[in-house]
Design a protein around this motif. Structure first.
Motif, PDB file in Angstrom:
ATOM      1  N   ALA A 177       7.802 -15.949   6.288  1.00  0.00           N
ATOM      2  CA  ALA A 177       7.014 -16.702   5.316  1.00  0.00           C
ATOM      3  C   ALA A 177       6.777 -15.911   4.045  1.00  0.00           C
ATOM      4  O   ALA A 177       6.470 -16.491   2.994  1.00  0.00           O
ATOM      5  CB  ALA A 177       5.682 -17.107   5.938  1.00  0.00           C
ATOM      6  N   LEU A 178       6.932 -14.604   4.118  1.00  0.00           N
ATOM      7  CA  LEU A 178       6.707 -13.739   2.953  1.00  0.00           C
ATOM      8  C   LEU A 178       8.013 -13.383   2.251  1.00  0.00           C
ATOM      9  O   LEU A 178       8.023 -12.575   1.332  1.00  0.00           O
ATOM     10  CB  LEU A 178       5.989 -12.466   3.398  1.00  0.00           C
ATOM     11  N   ARG A 179       9.067 -13.993   2.706  1.00  0.00           N
ATOM     12  CA  ARG A 179      10.391 -13.723   2.143  1.00  0.00           C
ATOM     13  C   ARG A 179      10.730 -14.805   1.130  1.00  0.00           C
ATOM     14  O   ARG A 179      10.368 -15.964   1.286  1.00  0.00           O
ATOM     15  CB  ARG A 179      11.406 -13.694   3.289  1.00  0.00           C
ATOM     16  N   ALA A 180      11.480 -14.428   0.093  1.00  0.00           N
ATOM     17  CA  ALA A 180      11.912 -15.383  -0.933  1.00  0.00           C
ATOM     18  C   ALA A 180      13.436 -15.408  -0.947  1.00  0.00           C
ATOM     19  O   ALA A 180      14.076 -14.743  -1.780  1.00  0.00           O
ATOM     20  CB  ALA A 180      11.360 -14.992  -2.301  1.00  0.00           C
TER      21      ALA A 180
ATOM     22  N   LEU B 204      -1.952 -16.677   5.798  1.00  0.00           N
ATOM     23  CA  LEU B 204      -2.008 -15.691   6.875  1.00  0.00           C
ATOM     24  C   LEU B 204      -3.346 -14.974   6.915  1.00  0.00           C
ATOM     25  O   LEU B 204      -3.769 -14.474   7.963  1.00  0.00           O
ATOM     26  CB  LEU B 204      -0.877 -14.673   6.709  1.00  0.00           C
ATOM     27  N   ALA B 205      -4.010 -14.894   5.768  1.00  0.00           N
ATOM     28  CA  ALA B 205      -5.323 -14.246   5.722  1.00  0.00           C
ATOM     29  C   ALA B 205      -6.333 -14.956   6.610  1.00  0.00           C
ATOM     30  O   ALA B 205      -7.374 -14.375   6.942  1.00  0.00           O
ATOM     31  CB  ALA B 205      -5.831 -14.209   4.283  1.00  0.00           C
TER      32      ALA B 205
ATOM     33  N   MET C 178      -6.055  -5.868  -3.272  1.00  0.00           N
ATOM     34  CA  MET C 178      -6.377  -6.506  -2.002  1.00  0.00           C
ATOM     35  C   MET C 178      -5.137  -7.136  -1.386  1.00  0.00           C
ATOM     36  O   MET C 178      -4.917  -7.077  -0.167  1.00  0.00           O
ATOM     37  CB  MET C 178      -7.466  -7.566  -2.219  1.00  0.00           C
ATOM     38  N   GLU C 179      -4.308  -7.721  -2.238  1.00  0.00           N
ATOM     39  CA  GLU C 179      -3.073  -8.341  -1.781  1.00  0.00           C
ATOM     40  C   GLU C 179      -2.177  -7.316  -1.092  1.00  0.00           C
ATOM     41  O   GLU C 179      -1.607  -7.575  -0.026  1.00  0.00           O
ATOM     42  CB  GLU C 179      -2.357  -8.966  -2.975  1.00  0.00           C
ATOM     43  N   ARG C 180      -2.043  -6.127  -1.697  1.00  0.00           N
ATOM     44  CA  ARG C 180      -1.200  -5.089  -1.101  1.00  0.00           C
ATOM     45  C   ARG C 180      -1.781  -4.607   0.233  1.00  0.00           C
ATOM     46  O   ARG C 180      -1.032  -4.357   1.182  1.00  0.00           O
ATOM     47  CB  ARG C 180      -1.042  -3.923  -2.068  1.00  0.00           C
ATOM     48  N   SER C 181      -3.097  -4.476   0.297  1.00  0.00           N
ATOM     49  CA  SER C 181      -3.716  -4.038   1.553  1.00  0.00           C
ATOM     50  C   SER C 181      -3.489  -5.062   2.655  1.00  0.00           C
ATOM     51  O   SER C 181      -3.126  -4.718   3.790  1.00  0.00           O
ATOM     52  CB  SER C 181      -5.213  -3.816   1.350  1.00  0.00           C
ATOM     53  N   LEU C 182      -3.709  -6.329   2.334  1.00  0.00           N
ATOM     54  CA  LEU C 182      -3.503  -7.382   3.321  1.00  0.00           C
ATOM     55  C   LEU C 182      -2.042  -7.439   3.747  1.00  0.00           C
ATOM     56  O   LEU C 182      -1.734  -7.571   4.945  1.00  0.00           O
ATOM     57  CB  LEU C 182      -3.950  -8.720   2.752  1.00  0.00           C
ATOM     58  N   LEU C 183      -1.140  -7.337   2.783  1.00  0.00           N
ATOM     59  CA  LEU C 183       0.285  -7.371   3.088  1.00  0.00           C
ATOM     60  C   LEU C 183       0.655  -6.255   4.057  1.00  0.00           C
ATOM     61  O   LEU C 183       1.420  -6.457   5.015  1.00  0.00           O
ATOM     62  CB  LEU C 183       1.079  -7.230   1.786  1.00  0.00           C
TER      63      LEU C 183
ATOM     64  N   THR D  91       6.392  -5.063  -4.213  1.00  0.00           N
ATOM     65  CA  THR D  91       5.165  -4.686  -4.918  1.00  0.00           C
ATOM     66  C   THR D  91       4.278  -3.828  -4.024  1.00  0.00           C
ATOM     67  O   THR D  91       3.579  -2.933  -4.503  1.00  0.00           O
ATOM     68  CB  THR D  91       4.375  -5.923  -5.385  1.00  0.00           C
ATOM     69  N   GLY D  92       4.310  -4.081  -2.708  1.00  0.00           N
ATOM     70  CA  GLY D  92       3.552  -3.253  -1.776  1.00  0.00           C
ATOM     71  C   GLY D  92       4.082  -1.836  -1.731  1.00  0.00           C
ATOM     72  O   GLY D  92       3.313  -0.862  -1.713  1.00  0.00           O
TER      73      GLY D  92
END
Length: 952
Positions: free
Chosen positions: A69-72, A185-186, A224-229, A896-897
Motif C-alpha cells: 500500500a506504500l508502494r507507487a 495504517l495509522a 511524524m510521517e517518517r517515524s510512523l513509516l 524520504t524515510g
C-alpha cells in the motif's frame, strides 16, 4: 562507634571488574539437548549436534503485503520509461556528435554555421531547442543519416520533456495515495497497540495525523510521517519482539503426513498480550520504604551472603547498585561488586553471631535495639552504626527485592509486603491492588482504554511514591513491557532437517574461531594451570576470581579494549596471549587460515558473481586449525529465515548464540498455563533428561532483577548464589559460592566447577537477556565456566573490497551449502548517494534514485544500515550504526524515510538484499503472509540413563 573498613590495594579489586566481552549475550535453549558444557568445561565425547524439536517463531505483527500500500508502481513504471528514453537520447546524441561537427565544418554559410553550432551545443547539453520548427527544418535540410538521426533526437527530446512533465503529476499522485495509505495504517489496531508502548508520544498524535489529509505536509508532519513509516516497516518487514509489533509462537518440527514437505507454517490471529510492570518501578518503591526509619525497622535484615572470617578481618563482597536513567527509553539499574574487608571487633563479632544463630528473620529495629542494649549506646548512635554497615554493603535489606523468577512482579512484591505482617505493609500491598488491576485489564482493552490505563498506572505509582516520602517522584519512561504470544505452530521436520541441519552442524565447527568470549575462557584456564597446575584444585573460588582479576584479567581487558583488533590489511589482529597458551595460538591460526582462503577464492571469483560459496574443504581446514582450542561441545541457538524459491530453497542465518535456552527464556511467562504445566515445566523436564552424567545445571541469576529482560521461569533445579546476593530458591536448591571449587580434569583437559555438598560437577547457566558486561564481576567470571558464547563471524574481514564504482563497492552473497551466511551487500561512501538537493523537482529526484539503483545493481527492496562518523574519531572512525531500515525503491515515500535517517550526518551506508523476498515467505496467518524468523537449536543427543556410580 563505627565499623572500620580496610581497602588496601592487594585486598580490593576494581569496582568495575572485567568479564566476558561486552557483546557477549546470555544464551540458552529450552529443553536443550545439553550433554556438556563449553571449552574446558565440557564432558568429552558428545554426540553430533542435531536440530532440536522445539523452536521459537518470531512473526511480524503486520503481513508483508502492508508494504504494497506504500508502494507507487506507477512512479516506478514512469522511471523505467523515462530512463529508457533518456538513455536513447544519450545514444542518439553521441551518434550525432561527429556528423554535426562535420556538417559545421563543411558549410561556408555563416548563418547556417551559427545555427548548426547552436544545435550541436543543444544536443550535447541535452537541451530542447527554443524554436523546435526551425530545428526540424534544419534536420530536414541536412538530409541523409545525419538529418534522420537529428530528427529522431528532436522527437525523443520532446518525448522526454513530456515524460518529465508527466513525472511531476505521477509523483504527486503517488505521494498523495501512499500518504493516504499511511494515514489509514495509522489507525491499525495491532500497530497502535505496539506504538502505545514503543512510542507513546507518536501514538497519541496519530489520530490527528490520520485526520489531516494535507497533500504536502509541513516539516513537523513530515518528521511524524517518517517515524510512523519506520514503525510500519518494522512491523511488516522485520522480526524484533516488542508488544504487538512482533509476536512469538512456540513451534515444533513435525513429520508431514502428505504433500511435498513444503507446507506453510501457520499462526492464528488471536494474539494474547502479557504485560508486566517495569521492575525498576518496584525497586524505587523498595528504596523509599527502606529510606523511612519507621518502615525500615520492620524490614528483615541479613548479612551479605558469602561472608567469611579471615584472621582479624571479615571478608565479604560489597555490591553497589547504580540507578538507571528514568528519562531514557530503556534503562536498568547496574550492579558492581568488589571484595571488601572489615576489621573484626567485639561489637561486630557479636552482631555476626546474633544474625548467624537467630532462628527466623531478624528485623532491622530488633537489631538496632540489641545493638543499643549491648553497647550502651543511644538509639541514634546505633542507627548510625547500622547505616554505615548498610553503606558498606555488609548489612542488607533483601525482603523487597524482585527476583528473576517473579512471573508477576507486582503480585510478588505484594506477597513480600504482606509477609512483613505490619499494618503499613498491608496497607501498601492493598494500595498496589490498583496498579495490579490496571495491568490485568490491559490485554483485553482497546486502544483508548489502554491509554487511559497507562495514564492511571503512572498517576497511582507516582502518588504512592509521594505517600512514601519521595520529594521528587520519578518513574521510568517505559512503564510497561508487553510480550505477545501468537500461540503454537509447526514446521516441516524433513524440510528443515534437509536444508538447515547439515550446514549448521558444519558451521558449528567454525564458530569458535569467531567467539569473542573464547579467548577469555582460555585465559582463565591458563591462569588456573599456572597457579595450581594440571589436575590442580582451588577450594577458595572467591579468592580465585579476585586474584584472576587483580593479577591479569583487569589489565588484560584494559589492554585489549584499547588496542586496535584489526591489522593494517583489515584482518584479525592476534589475540593477546600473555600466558603463551597454544590454544590461543591455534585460534589465531584458524582465523588467519579462514581469511587467507577467503582472499584466494575472492581473487578467483568473477567480478559480477552473485554468490561466493564457502565449501566444505575450507570449513574442514579451519576446523583442523582450531584443534584443541574448539570446545569439546558447544550448544548453539541460530536465528534463521527460510527463502522458498524456484530451484533449491535457501536458509539465511541472521545470528547465533552459544548456550542453553536463549530462544525461550524471556517468553516463558507467555506460555505457562496458570492451571497446569506450561513451557517452563516442559523445558525443565527435558533438561532433566539431557543432563550430563554426574553434573547439574545451576543458574547464575546475578541477584535481583532490575530489568524485565531477565525475568523468566525457573528452569534449573539449582541456583548459584553469589556473595552479596539473595535467592528465592528453596535452600536445598541454593549453591553458595563457598560450596563450589574449581578443578582441572586432566583426562579431558577441562576446567570445571564442582559442589562439595552435591559432590557433582556444576554447569553454570545464565538465562537472562542482558549482555554479561552489565553483570557484576563474580557472575561474569562464572560465565567463563559456562557454555555461554557469542560468535560474531565477519566473513569479509581482511578480504579486500571489490572495485569501487562512483563510491560504491559490492559483495556477493556468501553461502555454505544451502545456508546463507551473508546477504549481498553494497557499501556507499559518504556523500555518494543521490540525495535531494535544493531546487530539484520530485520527478528528477526520484529518477536520480532509480538510475543510481539500476546502475549499481541493487534489488528493488533492501535494508539500509547507516554507519555514522563522529568528529574527532579520525579516518575510518565509524563508531556505530542505526538499526537496519527497510527501503523500497518502488516507494518514493520510503526514500524520504531513508533520507531523513541520513539528514545532517557524515555516514557510509550499507545496503543488503531483502532475503527472503516477499514472494519467498513460508509463514501465514488469516491476515496474509508474514516475515518471520525461527530461533532453532543445534544440540547433542540426550544423555544416557544416570547410574549412581557416575554421580561422583
Amino acid at each position: 562507634m563505627s565499623p572500620t573498613a580496610t581497602t588496601p590495594a592487594e585486598d580490593v579489586p576494581a569496582q568495575d571488574g572485567p568479564g566476558p566481552d561486552p557483546s557477549v549475550s546470555p544464551t540458552g535453549t529450552p529443553a536443550a539437548n545439553a550433554s556438556a558444557v563449553s571449552h574446558g568445561n565440557t564432558p568429552a565425547g558428545p554426540a553430533s549436534p542435531a536440530l532440536h524439536h522445539r523452536f521459537m517463531l518470531r512473526v511480524s505483527g503486520l503481513p508483508v503485503d502492508t508494504a504494497l500500500a506504500l508502494r507507487a508502481p506507477e512512479a516506478a513504471d514512469w522511471a523505467v520509461r523515462t530512463a529508457a528514453e533518456q538513455d536513447r537520447l544519450a545514444a542518439l546524441g553521441a551518434r550525432l556528435s561527429d556528423p554535426l561537427s562535420a556538417a559545421v565544418g563543411a558549410t561556408d554559410d555563416a548563418v547556417l554555421r551559427r545555427r548548426l553550432l547552436a544545435l550541436r551545443r543543444q544536443v550535447f547539453n541535452n537541451r530542447l531547442p527554443g524554436d523546435l520548427s526551425a530545428a526540424r527544418a534544419l534536420a530536414e535540410g541536412l538530409g541523409g543519416d545525419t538529418g534522420a538521426d537529428l530528427a529522431e533526437w528532436l522527437e525523443a527530446r520532446v518525448r522526454w520533456e513530456e515524460l518529465r512533465a508527466e513525472g511531476e503529476s505521477v509523483l504527486a499522485a503517488g505521494f498523495g495515495r501512499t500518504r493516504a495509505a499511511l494515514r489509514e495504517l495509522a489507525l491499525d489496531d495491532r500497530l497502535r497497540r505496539g506504538l502505545l508502548l514503543a512510542s507513546p508520544t507518536l501514538e497519541e498524535r496519530l489520530d490527528a495525523f490520520a485526520a489531516d489529509p494535507v497533500p504536502v505536509p509541513g516539516k513537523r508532519a513530515r518528521k511524524m510521517e517518517r517515524s510512523l513509516l519506520s514503525y510500519v516497516y518494522r512491523t511488516a518487514c522485520k522480526t524484533s519482539p516488542f508488544s504487538t509489533l512482533t509476536g512469538v509462537a512456540v513451534g515444533r518440527f513435525e513429520d508431514e503426513d502428505e504433500g511435498d514437505g513444503t507446507a506453510l507454517t501457520r499462526v492464528g490471529d488471536d494474539w494474547s498480550g502479557h504485560p508486566r510492570l517495569n521492575v525498576v518501578a518496584l525497586a524505587r518503591l523498595a528504596e523509599l520504604v527502606a529510606a523511612d526509619p519507621a518502615r525500615r525497622a520492620d524490614l528483615p535484615v541479613a548479612l551479605a551472603s558469602g561472608w567469611k572470617l579471615d584472621e582479624d578481618r571479615i571478608r565479604y563482597v560489597q555490591r553497589a547498585v547504580t540507578a538507571g536513567d528514568d528519562s531514557a527509553a530503556v534503562s536498568f539499574d547496574a550492579a558492581q561488586d568488589r571484595l571488601f574487608f572489615l576489621r573484626r571487633q567485639g561489637t561486630l563479632d557479636g552482631m555476626l553471631a546474633l544474625l548467624h544463630d537467630h532462628e527466623g528473620p531478624l528485623r532491622y529495629g530488633e537489631l538496632a535495639h540489641w545493638l543499643a542494649a549491648t553497647t550502651g549506646a543511644g538509639a541514634e548512635e546505633a542507627e548510625h552504626y547500622l547505616a554505615a554497615l548498610r553503606d558498606l554493603g555488609m548489612l542488607q535489606l533483601p525482603g523487597l527485592a524482585t527476583g528473576v523468577h517473579s512471573g508477576d512482579p507486582v503480585r510478588a512484591f505484594q506477597r513480600s509486603l504482606r509477609a512483613l505482617d505490619r499494618p503499613w505493609a498491608e496497607a501498601l500491598a492493598a494500595r498496589l491492588d490498583g496498579p495490579a488491576d490496571l495491568l490485568a485489564r490491559f490485554p483485553a482493552a482497546d486502544i483508548p482504554t489502554r491509554r487511559t490505563l497507562l495514564g492511571a498506572l503512572r498517576t497511582e505509582l507516582l502518588a504512592l511514591q509521594s505517600e512514601l516520602g519521595a520529594e521528587r517522584p520519578s518513574l521510568p519512561q517505559t512503564l510497561v513491557y508487553e510480550d505477545v504470544s501468537a500461540g503454537t505452530t509447526t514446521a516441516g521436520l524433513a524440510e528443515w532437517t534437509r536444508l538447515a541441519e547439515g550446514p549448521l552442524r558444519s558451521l558449528g565447527r567454525l564458530l569458535p574461531a569467531f567467539d569473542v568470549a573464547l579467548p577469555q575462557r582460555l585465559t582463565l584456564k591458563g591462569f588456573f594451570l599456572a597457579r595450581f597446575g594440571r589436575g590442580g584444585r582451588c577450594d577458595d573460588l572467591l579468592r580465585l576470581v579476585h586474584d584472576f582479576h587483580e593479577d591479569i584479567f583487569r589489565q588484560y581487558l584494559q589492554f585489549t579494549s584499547a588496542k586496535d583488533d584489526f591489522l593494517p590489511d583489515g584482518s584479525h589482529a592476534p589475540e593477546e596471549n600473555w600466558l603463551g597458551l597454544p590454544e590461543i595460538t591455534a585460534l589465531d591460526g584458524a582465523r588467519a587460515t579462514f581469511t587467507a582462503r577467503m582472499r584466494e577464492r575472492w581473487a578467483e571469483l568473477p567480478s559480477d558473481a552473485e554468490e561466493f560459496v564457502l565449501d566444505d574443504a575450507l570449513a574442514d581446514e579451519v576446523a583442523e586449525a582450531l584443534g584443541g582450542a574448539a570446545p569439546a561441545f558447544q550448544p548453539y541457538s541460530h536465528f534463521l529465515q527460510l527463502a522458498r524459491r524456484d530451484g533449491e530453497p535457501l536458509v539465511v542465518l541472521n545470528d547465533s548464540f552459544g548456550g542453553l535456552c536463549f530462544p525461550f527464556t524471556r517468553f516463558t511467562h507467555c506460555f505457562d498455563d496458570p492451571e497446569g504445566p506450561g513451557l517452563t515445566a516442559a523445558i525443565r523436564a527435558e533438561l532433566h533428561q539431557l543432563l550430563p552424567p554426574g553434573a547439574v545445571f545451576a543458574e547464575v541469576t546475578a541477584g535481583s532483577a532490575t530489568t524485565n529482560l531477565n525475568l523468566h521461569g525457573r528452569l534449573t533445579d539449582h541456583e548459584i548464589v553469589c556473595p552479596g546476593e539473595t535467592s528465592s530458591a528453596p535452600e536445598e536448591a541454593r549453591l553458595h559460592l563457598d560450596d563450589l571449587y574449581a578443578v582441572h580434569d586432566e583426562s579431558t583437559d577441562r576446567l570445571l566447577l564442582r559442589s562439595r555438598r552435591l559432590d557433582r560437577e556444576v554447569v553454570p547457566l545464565y538465562l537472562g537477556y542482558l549482555v554479561p558486561m552489565v553483570l557484576p564481576e563474580i557472575p561474569r567470571t562464572l560465565l567463563l565456566f559456562s557454555p555461554t558464547a557469542r560468535p560474531k563471524p565477519d566473513v569479509w574481514r581482511g578480504v579486500p573490497a571489490g572495485p569501487e564504482h562512483d563510491g560504491v563497492t559490492r559483495r556477493p552473497r556468501v553461502r555454505h551449502q544451502g545456508l546463507v551466511l551473508q546477504r549481498r551487500s553494497w557499501t556507499v561512501a559518504d556523500g555518494r548517494l543521490p540525495l535531494r538537493t535544493p531546487g530539484v523537482t520530485d520527478a528528477d529526484w526520484y529518477l536520480g534514485w532509480y538510475r543510481w539503483r539500476v546502475e549499481h545493481g541493487l534489488p528493488e527492496r533492501v535494508f539500509a544500515t547507516v554507519h555514522e562518523e563522529r568528529e574527532g574519531e579520525g579516518a575510518g572512525g565509524w563508531f556505530g550504526s542505526a538499526k537496519p531500515q527497510y527501503v523500497d525503491f518502488a516507494s518514493p515515500l520510503s526514500l524520504t524515510g531513508l533520507e531523513g535517517l541520513l539528514a545532517g550526518k557524515r555516514a557510509r551506508t550499507v545496503f543488503e538484499e531483502m532475503l527472503p523476498g516477499e514472494d519467498e515467505l513460508h509463514v501465514t496467518s488469516p491476515r496474509g503472509r508474514h516475515v518471520a524468523e525461527l530461533a532453532v537449536e543445534m544440540l547433542p543427543a540426550p544423555a544416557g540413563p544416570h547410574r549412581k556410580d557416575e554421580a561422583r
